[in-house]
Design a protein around this motif. Structure first.
Motif, PDB file in Angstrom:
ATOM      1  N   ARG A   3      12.624  55.668  28.429  1.00 39.81           N
ATOM      2  CA  ARG A   3      12.708  56.976  27.782  1.00 39.81           C
ATOM      3  C   ARG A   3      11.676  57.075  26.668  1.00 39.81           C
ATOM      4  NH1 ARG A   3      14.961  57.540  31.719  1.00 39.81           N
ATOM      5  NH2 ARG A   3      17.079  58.225  32.154  1.00 39.81           N
ATOM      6  N   ASN A  46       6.963  47.425  34.237  1.00 37.29           N
ATOM      7  CA  ASN A  46       8.421  47.405  34.216  1.00 37.29           C
ATOM      8  C   ASN A  46       8.941  46.025  34.631  1.00 37.29           C
ATOM      9  OD1 ASN A  46      11.132  48.819  34.183  1.00 37.29           O
ATOM     10  ND2 ASN A  46      11.054  48.202  36.337  1.00 37.29           N
ATOM     11  N   ASP A  51       5.736  59.085  33.193  1.00 32.86           N
ATOM     12  CA  ASP A  51       6.748  59.622  34.107  1.00 32.86           C
ATOM     13  C   ASP A  51       7.229  58.558  35.092  1.00 32.86           C
ATOM     14  OD1 ASP A  51       6.573  62.076  32.869  1.00 32.86           O
ATOM     15  OD2 ASP A  51       5.256  62.963  34.379  1.00 32.86           O
ATOM     16  N   ALA A  52       6.299  57.719  35.576  1.00 35.08           N
ATOM     17  CA  ALA A  52       6.682  56.667  36.510  1.00 35.08           C
ATOM     18  C   ALA A  52       7.591  55.642  35.843  1.00 35.08           C
ATOM     19  CB  ALA A  52       5.428  55.986  37.069  1.00 35.08           C
ATOM     20  N   ARG A 108      11.202  68.945  27.016  1.00 35.81           N
ATOM     21  CA  ARG A 108      10.805  69.618  28.237  1.00 35.81           C
ATOM     22  C   ARG A 108      10.606  71.107  27.968  1.00 35.81           C
ATOM     23  NH1 ARG A 108       9.001  66.921  32.550  1.00 35.81           N
ATOM     24  NH2 ARG A 108       9.904  68.446  33.973  1.00 35.81           N
ATOM     25  N   CYS A 128       9.597  56.363  33.292  1.00 37.87           N
ATOM     26  CA  CYS A 128      10.878  57.042  33.060  1.00 37.87           C
ATOM     27  C   CYS A 128      11.729  57.050  34.329  1.00 37.87           C
ATOM     28  CB  CYS A 128      10.632  58.468  32.561  1.00 37.87           C
ATOM     29  SG  CYS A 128      10.073  58.548  30.845  1.00 37.87           S
ATOM     30  N   ARG A 129      11.085  57.129  35.481  1.00 35.86           N
ATOM     31  CA  ARG A 129      11.848  57.041  36.733  1.00 35.86           C
ATOM     32  C   ARG A 129      12.465  55.660  36.911  1.00 35.86           C
ATOM     33  NH1 ARG A 129       7.339  60.065  38.655  1.00 35.86           N
ATOM     34  NH2 ARG A 129       6.370  58.189  39.556  1.00 35.86           N
ATOM     35  N   ARG A 130      11.959  54.687  36.174  1.00 33.53           N
ATOM     36  CA  ARG A 130      12.480  53.322  36.236  1.00 33.53           C
ATOM     37  C   ARG A 130      13.422  53.027  35.077  1.00 33.53           C
ATOM     38  NH1 ARG A 130       7.612  53.522  38.775  1.00 33.53           N
ATOM     39  NH2 ARG A 130       7.286  52.088  40.540  1.00 33.53           N
ATOM     40  N   GLY A 131      13.848  54.054  34.369  1.00 36.31           N
ATOM     41  CA  GLY A 131      14.864  53.881  33.333  1.00 36.31           C
ATOM     42  C   GLY A 131      14.378  53.884  31.903  1.00 36.31           C
ATOM     43  N   TRP A 165       6.596  67.891  30.089  1.00 34.95           N
ATOM     44  CA  TRP A 165       6.862  67.253  28.806  1.00 34.95           C
ATOM     45  C   TRP A 165       5.839  67.751  27.790  1.00 34.95           C
ATOM     46  CZ3 TRP A 165      10.979  64.755  27.161  1.00 34.95           C
ATOM     47  CH2 TRP A 165      11.853  64.185  28.106  1.00 34.95           C
ATOM     48  N   ASP A 167       1.211  60.436  34.044  1.00 28.87           N
ATOM     49  CA  ASP A 167       1.802  59.900  35.277  1.00 28.87           C
ATOM     50  C   ASP A 167       2.434  58.531  35.032  1.00 28.87           C
ATOM     51  OD1 ASP A 167       1.062  62.124  36.713  1.00 28.87           O
ATOM     52  OD2 ASP A 167      -0.735  61.207  37.591  1.00 28.87           O
ATOM     53  N   ASN A 180       1.603  54.658  39.462  1.00 32.44           N
ATOM     54  CA  ASN A 180       2.927  54.220  39.882  1.00 32.44           C
ATOM     55  C   ASN A 180       2.986  52.708  40.050  1.00 32.44           C
ATOM     56  OD1 ASN A 180       5.677  54.974  40.784  1.00 32.44           O
ATOM     57  ND2 ASN A 180       4.996  54.099  42.720  1.00 32.44           N
TER      58      ASN A 180
END
Length: 294
Positions: free
Chosen positions: A164, A91, A156-157, A265, A159-162, A270, A153, A84
């Motif tokens: 794809r 990012n 996914d981390a 998904r 993707c949580r920040r925008g 994923w 991980d 993370n």
């Protein structure tokens, strides 16, 4: 437009290879760059008649602890790497640089239950990869499971920040035009070397200085590349793996090879996902002699 390429590592922050790749355009002022280990700094000019794919590529090597990666976290060199925190640092760097394509060397998803393969994703089978990502929690060899889970991980981390995952092989750059979307692209350095018709760099634990020099020289004989400093093993892997990211950013599908099936998904996880490789240029640059700094 620049792209970010990362050779992932989870045991030590110092083992990360982080490189920003960008074209040297004619309109830019000539910059002093390091053309290769052991050679003097010199200005680089690009000819007006060159198309984007023929322009030199400047590779800026980013230290794992560079201030630009994150303003409020400075991990010790001993690690381990937190997925993370790493995602936040990458990012942040992309936000500062305006980067919309990030290449990551590591699996982005698990195998689909219905892909017809026993232990691997379609992309891994097409590349005959030794490392295989099976159903959730299953990795071959089993010793690769911690790294695979770490990579998932990180994806996914991000993707949580925008961000794809790259979702289509048809005009993949079009995703960048839709709401300024930022895309994650899985890379594979070993397959990237082979895709360019070059000898893959030996594994880090077996690679000698001469191996790095040989691989670097071979790459520069094919593609006009400059580096801000002599790259180590991880950084050189990030460079070769990051090349197709420029092709995606430039909408140059002829310079990238996309293998595998789209990510999706399935049962809360994923699955599958593309791996993108570079394609050798039509007109390689003239070979030049290089020597590596010890």
């Amino acid at each position: 437009m620049a792209v970010l390429s990362v050779d992932l590592a989870y045991r030590l922050w110092a083992n990360l290879g982080i490189v920003v790749l960008d074209r040297v355009h004619p309109a830019h002022s000539p910059a002093l760059v390091q053309p290769g280990p052991g050679l003097p700094m010199k200005p680089v000019f690009a000819r007006d008649e060159m198309d984007a794919a023929q322009l030199p590529i400047a590779c800026e090597i980013i230290p794992a602890f560079a201030p630009g990666l994150n303003a409020d976290f400075s991990p010790g060199p001993a690690g381990p790497v937190d997925a993370n925190i790493l995602a936040g640092r990458l990012n942040h760097l992309c936000g500062v640089r305006g980067i919309r394509v990030m290449m990551l060397d590591g699996p982005q998803a698990w195998k689909s239950r219905s892909n017809g393969l026993e232990h691997a994703r379609v992309s891994e089978r097409q590349l005959n990869r030794a490392a295989k990502t099976g159903l959730p929690g299953m990795v071959k060899p089993i010793t690769g499971r911690p790294f695979a889970e770490f990579c998932l991980d990180v994806y996914d981390a991000l993707c949580r920040r925008g961000w794809r995952r790259l979702a289509t092989r048809e005009q993949p750059g079009s995703a960048l035009d839709q709401n300024q979307e930022r895309i994650l692209v899985e890379s594979c350095p070993f397959a990237a070397w082979k895709s360019l018709g070059l000898k893959p760099l030996p594994a880090k634990r077996r690679a000698k200085v001469s191996d790095l020099a040989e691989a670097y020289a071979a790459l520069r004989s094919l593609i006009p590349i400059t580096t801000s400093r002599p790259p180590n093993h991880d950084q050189l892997q990030a460079i070769v793996a990051g090349l197709p990211g420029l092709a995606l950013e430039e909408r140059n599908t002829a310079s990238a090879r996309i293998v595998g099936n789209p990510p999706r998904r399935e049962d809360g996880h994923w699955r599958e996902g593309f791996i993108v490789l570079p394609v050798p240029p039509v007109s390689p640059v003239k070979p030049i002699g290089l020597r590596w700094l010890h």
